[in-house]
Design a protein around this motif. Structure first.
Motif, mmCIF file in Angstrom:
data_model
loop_
_atom_site.group_PDB
_atom_site.id
_atom_site.type_symbol
_atom_site.label_atom_id
_atom_site.label_comp_id
_atom_site.label_asym_id
_atom_site.label_seq_id
_atom_site.Cartn_x
_atom_site.Cartn_y
_atom_site.Cartn_z
ATOM 1 N N ARG A 39 0.742 -0.902 -0.152
ATOM 2 C CA ARG A 39 0.183 -0.158 -0.141
ATOM 3 C C ARG A 39 1.283 1.186 0.317
ATOM 4 O O ARG A 39 0.510 2.223 -1.042
ATOM 5 N N ALA A 40 2.102 1.363 1.435
ATOM 6 C CA ALA A 40 2.870 2.463 0.810
ATOM 7 C C ALA A 40 3.702 2.439 -0.134
ATOM 8 O O ALA A 40 3.857 3.602 -1.459
ATOM 9 N N LEU A 41 3.502 1.414 -1.402
ATOM 10 C CA LEU A 41 4.012 1.650 -2.460
ATOM 11 C C LEU A 41 3.521 2.133 -3.205
ATOM 12 O O LEU A 41 3.955 2.734 -4.947
ATOM 13 N N ALA A 42 2.222 1.556 -3.222
ATOM 14 C CA ALA A 42 1.179 1.818 -4.314
ATOM 15 C C ALA A 42 0.948 3.386 -4.480
ATOM 16 O O ALA A 42 0.592 4.615 -4.855
ATOM 17 N N GLY A 43 1.130 4.026 -3.067
ATOM 18 C CA GLY A 43 0.523 5.668 -3.576
ATOM 19 C C GLY A 43 -0.766 6.428 -2.159
ATOM 20 O O GLY A 43 -1.052 5.514 -1.336
ATOM 21 N N ALA A 44 -1.465 6.905 -2.715
ATOM 22 C CA ALA A 44 -2.469 7.014 -2.521
ATOM 23 C C ALA A 44 -3.624 5.496 -2.727
ATOM 24 O O ALA A 44 -3.427 5.207 -3.085
ATOM 25 N N PRO A 45 -4.794 5.402 -1.705
ATOM 26 C CA PRO A 45 -5.836 4.594 -1.815
ATOM 27 C C PRO A 45 -6.265 4.109 -3.209
ATOM 28 O O PRO A 45 -6.868 2.831 -3.874
ATOM 29 N N SER A 46 -6.348 5.472 -3.714
ATOM 30 C CA SER A 46 -6.777 4.935 -5.646
ATOM 31 C C SER A 46 -5.741 4.485 -6.635
ATOM 32 O O SER A 46 -5.827 4.332 -7.455
ATOM 33 N N GLY A 47 -4.587 4.772 -5.249
ATOM 34 C CA GLY A 47 -3.205 3.962 -7.029
ATOM 35 C C GLY A 47 -2.439 5.260 -6.899
ATOM 36 O O GLY A 47 -3.609 6.012 -7.245
ATOM 37 N N GLY A 48 -1.283 5.401 -7.457
ATOM 38 C CA GLY A 48 -0.789 6.100 -8.176
ATOM 39 C C GLY A 48 0.002 7.114 -6.891
ATOM 40 O O GLY A 48 -0.106 6.646 -5.716
ATOM 41 N N THR A 62 10.394 8.786 -0.528
ATOM 42 C CA THR A 62 10.451 7.641 0.344
ATOM 43 C C THR A 62 10.705 6.337 1.250
ATOM 44 O O THR A 62 11.152 5.297 1.035
ATOM 45 N N PRO A 63 8.391 5.951 0.462
ATOM 46 C CA PRO A 63 8.669 4.131 0.206
ATOM 47 C C PRO A 63 9.665 3.767 -0.661
ATOM 48 O O PRO A 63 9.902 3.204 -0.679
ATOM 49 N N LEU A 64 10.051 4.272 -1.955
ATOM 50 C CA LEU A 64 10.660 4.044 -2.738
ATOM 51 C C LEU A 64 12.368 3.874 -2.278
ATOM 52 O O LEU A 64 12.537 2.152 -2.523
ATOM 53 N N MET A 65 12.924 4.468 -1.443
ATOM 54 C CA MET A 65 13.420 4.637 -0.981
ATOM 55 C C MET A 65 14.087 3.585 0.364
ATOM 56 O O MET A 65 15.143 2.498 0.281
ATOM 57 N N LEU A 66 12.907 3.421 0.582
ATOM 58 C CA LEU A 66 12.572 2.098 1.932
ATOM 59 C C LEU A 66 12.125 0.298 1.090
ATOM 60 O O LEU A 66 13.052 -0.033 2.140
ATOM 61 N N GLU A 67 11.705 0.760 -0.056
ATOM 62 C CA GLU A 67 12.041 -0.408 -0.899
ATOM 63 C C GLU A 67 13.675 -0.542 -1.687
ATOM 64 O O GLU A 67 13.765 -2.081 -1.315
ATOM 65 N N THR A 68 14.386 -0.016 -1.335
ATOM 66 C CA THR A 68 15.401 0.567 -1.952
ATOM 67 C C THR A 68 16.250 -0.279 -1.123
ATOM 68 O O THR A 68 17.203 -1.354 -1.249
#
Length: 162
Positions: A39-48, A62-68
């Protein structure tokens, strides 16, 4: 992992100054990421990406760097295990240029210290780029620039100096 991600966010600000504003949000974004990574990588509840204002769209890195950091952490652990090195997060933070980190490494008598070769730094660069262009949907040229900032001069055999 979150400490490594924080370092990556800090390094990303060199080429993406807008990320600097995310530093204050880092604890909240990290907590959301750890609760529900997808969900954190998807962004807003509707995605993006998250949207602010009428037409302005802001991509939070930040979520992308956490995944990285999660992907890079797995690679570093696998490499250290294969080489017979037991190490802590402080060792990984020091590899990424955190001068305040003191590595707590325990090495077997026949192993080398935890340090990445130029080829391994290139692989880390590739991992960063893959996460940013994959789940992050960041254009390849921008992703490569951010990966350059995260890896620093490691690809030149000099470690990640700013």
């Amino acid at each position: 992992m979150t400490d490594l991600a924080r370092l990556m966010v800090d390094r990303a600000t060199v080429v993406e100054p807008s990320v600097d504003a995310e530093r204050a949000l880092f604890p909240v974004l990290a907590s959301a990421f750890l609760r529900d990574r997808r969900r954190a990588l998807a962004g807003a509840p509707s995605g993006g990406a998250l949207k602010f204002g009428a037409d302005e769209t802001v991509l939070l890195l930040t979520p992308l760097m956490l995944e990285t950091a999660r992907v890079v952490w797995a690679y570093l652990v696998e490499d250290a295990t294969r080489r017979g090195i037991s190490w802590s997060g402080a060792a990984a933070r020091q590899m990424f240029g955190d001068q305040s980190a003191s590595p707590d490494t325990e090495q077997s008598s026949d192993s080398s210290p935890l340090a990445l070769t130029v080829e391994q730094w290139n692989h880390v660069h590739q991992l960063v780029t893959q996460v940013l262009t994959g789940p992050g949907k960041i254009p390849p040229s921008r992703a490569a620039l951010l990966a350059d900032a995260v890896v620093g001069r490691g690809r030149l055999g000099e470690g990640p100096k700013a």
